[in-house]
Every structure is written in C-alpha cells, then in structure tokens.
Design a protein around this motif. Structure first.
Motif, mmCIF file in Angstrom:
data_model
loop_
_atom_site.group_PDB
_atom_site.id
_atom_site.type_symbol
_atom_site.label_atom_id
_atom_site.label_comp_id
_atom_site.label_asym_id
_atom_site.label_seq_id
_atom_site.Cartn_x
_atom_site.Cartn_y
_atom_site.Cartn_z
ATOM 1 N N ARG A 1 35.818 37.708 49.496
ATOM 2 C CA ARG A 1 35.705 36.463 48.725
ATOM 3 C C ARG A 1 34.500 36.509 47.791
ATOM 4 N NH1 ARG A 1 38.196 34.702 53.470
ATOM 5 N NH2 ARG A 1 40.031 33.400 53.051
ATOM 6 N N LYS A 2 33.437 37.159 48.220
ATOM 7 C CA LYS A 2 32.253 37.324 47.364
ATOM 8 C C LYS A 2 32.611 38.172 46.142
ATOM 9 C CE LYS A 2 27.490 39.134 47.509
ATOM 10 N NZ LYS A 2 27.624 40.300 46.614
ATOM 11 N N ARG B 1 34.587 36.003 43.740
ATOM 12 C CA ARG B 1 33.744 35.064 42.991
ATOM 13 C C ARG B 1 32.983 35.766 41.886
ATOM 14 N NH1 ARG B 1 32.503 33.272 48.169
ATOM 15 N NH2 ARG B 1 30.465 34.292 48.084
ATOM 16 N N GLU B 2 32.384 36.906 42.220
ATOM 17 C CA GLU B 2 31.586 37.637 41.241
ATOM 18 C C GLU B 2 32.430 38.154 40.085
ATOM 19 O OE1 GLU B 2 29.692 40.614 43.600
ATOM 20 O OE2 GLU B 2 28.090 39.276 44.287
ATOM 21 N N PRO C 1 39.958 33.639 40.929
ATOM 22 C CA PRO C 1 40.180 32.478 41.803
ATOM 23 C C PRO C 1 41.302 32.741 42.807
ATOM 24 C CG PRO C 1 41.301 32.127 39.733
ATOM 25 C CD PRO C 1 40.596 33.459 39.607
ATOM 26 N N TRP D 1 34.312 25.651 41.716
ATOM 27 C CA TRP D 1 34.642 26.891 41.014
ATOM 28 C C TRP D 1 34.002 26.908 39.620
ATOM 29 C CZ3 TRP D 1 36.123 31.531 42.170
ATOM 30 C CH2 TRP D 1 36.562 32.385 41.161
ATOM 31 N N ARG E 1 30.220 27.717 39.868
ATOM 32 C CA ARG E 1 29.828 28.757 40.831
ATOM 33 C C ARG E 1 28.656 29.595 40.324
ATOM 34 N NH1 ARG E 1 34.107 30.134 37.952
ATOM 35 N NH2 ARG E 1 34.349 32.269 37.133
#
Length: 245
Positions: A138-139, A142-143, A147, A219, A222
């Motif tokens: 999940r990291k 995000r990076e 989504p 989101w 973030r």
C-alpha cells in the motif's frame, strides 16, 4: 501470464537472489574471520571486504579472535596481498555481484507489483504473491499515485453504483475538475460506491457524504495540501448530486 502471475514469478526470482546474496555474505564473512585468525590486521581485512572496519572488529570480538599487538604492525615481510586477503577480495566480488542481482530483482518485482495495482488487483492479493507485506504494498501504491480501484475489485460494485447514482459519471467529472488531484474517474466512482453502500451510513445522505469526502480528501492530500479546503470543494459537488433529505 496475468498480472498476479507476473508478481509471483518476480517473487521467485527475488527469493532466489536473496538466498544467493545471503550465501555470499556468509562466505565472505568466513573468509574475513579466516584472515583475522591468520593474523591479518582488521584494517587490511576491512579494505578488501564489503564491511566497515568497525564491523570487522565486531565480527572478531563475537568470534573470540583477540587482536594481538603484532597485527597492528604496518610492516609486511612480503609485498602484495596475502592469500588470506585475496580470498576476502574474491568473496567481496561475489558479494557485490549477488547484491546487484538482488537489487535488480527487487526493482523488477516492485515494477510487477505496481503494474498489478494499476490493473485493479487488490493490494491484499498482490501482497500475497509478492515478497512484501500488505502495508508496504500500500505504501508503494501511495508513493506511485496508484489508488484502489474498488469498481474493478468488487464485481457488483459498478451495477450498484449505477442503480444508486445514475449520474455518477457526471459527479466524478465535476470532482475531477476541482483541480485537487481527483481526476481519476474510475477511482472516484469507486469511492462514491463505497460511501453510498457503507454500512455505517445507515442510508443517511449526510453520513454518505462524510464517508465519501473523508476518503477522497485523504487521497487528494496524501502528499500535502489544505484538507479543509479540499473537503469544502468535494462537499460542494456532492451537495449537487446527493441532496439531503
């Protein structure tokens, strides 16, 4: 080969290179200890090894190898590198080779993980086929700005969204035009579905708006940004498409 199969194949290669690198680390460590036991100076051993001088001395202490005063002498009865140090140097070359191979395999499996996420695979499923934890997957998402595509993940989601909010495409477009990084209609549609069907909302339009807004704003901000401003903007669109009772 589908996306998850590609992750699985990359994971096998990752595990192979990790094991090879661990073997090379053990081998060069053994050669370092042999050189120390053969009265080579820790500084000289460290220069030929992939380790720092401090770590070489730590290995010596843990192995019970005392450092005698004679070892500190800079004078050598011969010129060049001893066979013991040559063994350390050879082990270091292998260590560096396996380290580079493992890094390449890490980069490759990371790319396959991101490809699977972009293709709509669930982070949990991707993590199960990868060498990484679900939290790390999940990291990575995000990076990389990937989504969670809920409409792809849940077979009934799209039909449920169409039934509950026939104009969801218009709503997603309006949210995308806010200019706060929510221009991915597929993602926004998934969040709209999530909020509209969220069990905690109890069918309350106000609670549905809160759930949708919170998720979209998390989101959108973030990487930073004004969460309150983003929430106000999203809420203004939702008020047009999800009027309260």
């Amino acid at each position: 080969m589908n996306l998850l199969e590609a992750v699985e194949a990359g994971t096998r290669r990752y595990n192979e290179t990790e094991a090879a690198h661990e073997r090379s680390r053990e081998a060069v460590t053994a050669s370092v200890l042999a050189a120390l036991r053969g009265s080579e100076r820790p500084t000289d051993v460290a220069e030929q090894s992939p380790f720092t001088a401090a770590y070489v001395r730590k290995l010596a202490r843990e192995a019970g190898i005392a450092e005698s005063p004679g070892r500190r002498s800079k004078a050598r009865p011969w010129s060049g590198v001893s066979r013991l140090l040559e063994a350390v140097e050879a082990g270091t070359r292998r260590y560096n080779e396996t380290e580079a191979a493992h890094e390449r395999s890490r980069e490759a499996v990371t790319a396959s993980v991101l490809a699977a996420l972009r293709g709509g695979e669930r982070p949990t499923d991707v993590a199960e086929q990868s060498p990484f934890t679900g939290t790390y997957v999940r990291k990575l998402a995000r990076e990389a700005g990937v989504p969670e595509y809920l409409l792809r993940r849940y077979p009934k989601a799209r039909a449920e969204l169409e039934a509950r909010l026939p104009r969801w495409h218009e709503a997603a477009k309006a949210i995308g035009e806010l200019g706060i990084g929510l221009d991915d209609a597929e993602y926004v549609g998934g969040v709209l579905w999530y909020g509209l069907t969220h069990h905690g909302s109890g069918g309350s339009p106000e609670e549905q708006k809160r759930v949708i807004t919170d998720r979209l704003v998390r989101w959108a901000t973030r990487d930073g940004g004004d969460a309150a401003q983003a929430a106000d903007a999203v809420r203004s669109v939702l008020d047009d498409f999800l009027p309260g009772r």
